[in-house]
Design an enzyme around this catalytic site. Structure first.
Site, PDB file in Angstrom:
ATOM      1  N   ASP A 177      21.792  30.402 -45.487  1.00 28.81           N
ATOM      2  CA  ASP A 177      20.498  30.353 -44.608  1.00 28.81           C
ATOM      3  C   ASP A 177      19.367  31.026 -44.816  1.00 28.81           C
ATOM      4  OD1 ASP A 177      22.445  28.765 -43.135  1.00 28.81           O
ATOM      5  OD2 ASP A 177      22.726  30.362 -41.706  1.00 28.81           O
ATOM      6  N   LYS A 202      23.943  22.847 -41.003  1.00 27.14           N
ATOM      7  CA  LYS A 202      24.971  23.402 -39.840  1.00 27.14           C
ATOM      8  C   LYS A 202      24.380  23.864 -38.980  1.00 27.14           C
ATOM      9  CE  LYS A 202      25.437  28.067 -41.877  1.00 27.14           C
ATOM     10  NZ  LYS A 202      25.014  28.819 -40.371  1.00 27.14           N
ATOM     11  N   CYS A 245      25.741  35.100 -39.342  1.00 29.58           N
ATOM     12  CA  CYS A 245      26.353  33.926 -39.849  1.00 29.58           C
ATOM     13  C   CYS A 245      26.971  34.239 -41.193  1.00 29.58           C
ATOM     14  CB  CYS A 245      25.231  32.911 -40.523  1.00 29.58           C
ATOM     15  SG  CYS A 245      24.232  31.888 -39.063  1.00 29.58           S
TER      16      CYS A 245
END
Length: 183
Positions: free
Chosen positions: A17, A79, A112
């Site tokens: 990310d 995601k 995350c």
């Protein structure tokens, strides 16, 4: 002791990310991106697979241009889950690679990256968290995330340690190229 060792033939690089809108909020964005670029370059040289994820790219944008442009191919796994391991496409890809050790980088450390680390450890992987290639908006959150992952069983490391563990010896073309990059 095996979990502390890095072997190019049994390792994959995971970049979580590092996206435009998320990266813009990070005080250490440039350092994290630079360290990820070092890891990407060595991974390309040593044929280490690279997996990239993007959290809700419609809202957070794509992977930052510097990283996207350095990748051998840009095929991010999208995601919505905070843990990459909760995304079936991710786990399928990681297991398909058939590597035991994951070099972990990305944003945010305490969300995350942390949840993915726990998921990978639960799945039986050895995880090397590259502490200078992960970040959070707040330093205290970064620190808490790193400590949490260490307590959970991840190996806490840094970019140069990873680079030289994978290189193993001086004098090679790869060593020369990486040495030049990090000066």
């Amino acid at each position: 002791m095996n979990r502390f060792l890095l072997d190019k033939d049994n390792t994959a690089l995971l970049i979580i990310d590092i996206q435009d809108r998320l990266a813009a909020a990070m005080k250490v964005r440039d350092d994290v991106v630079k360290n990820c670029l070092h890891l990407i370059e060595l991974s390309k040289m040593l044929n280490i697979p690279i997996v990239v994820t993007e959290q809700y790219p419609k809202g957070l944008g794509q992977t930052v241009a510097e990283i996207k442009d350095a990748l051998p191919s840009y095929q991010p796994i999208e995601k919505l889950t905070f843990s990459c391991c909760e995304e079936p496409n991710f786990l399928n890809e990681i297991k398909r690679l058939d590597k035991k050790t994951i070099i972990l980088t990305g944003m945010e450390t305490h969300i995350c990256v942390l949840q993915t680390c726990i998921g990978l450890l639960k799945e039986g992987f050895h995880v090397h968290l590259v502490r200078d290639a992960v970040c959070s908006r707040a330093k205290e959150n970064w620190k808490a995330g790193v400590e949490f992952m260490r307590d959970a069983g991840a190996v806490i490391t840094c970019t140069e340690t990873v680079l030289f563990q994978l290189l193993k010896v001086a004098g090679t073309e790869e060593f020369k190229a990486i040495s030049k990059r990090i000066k």
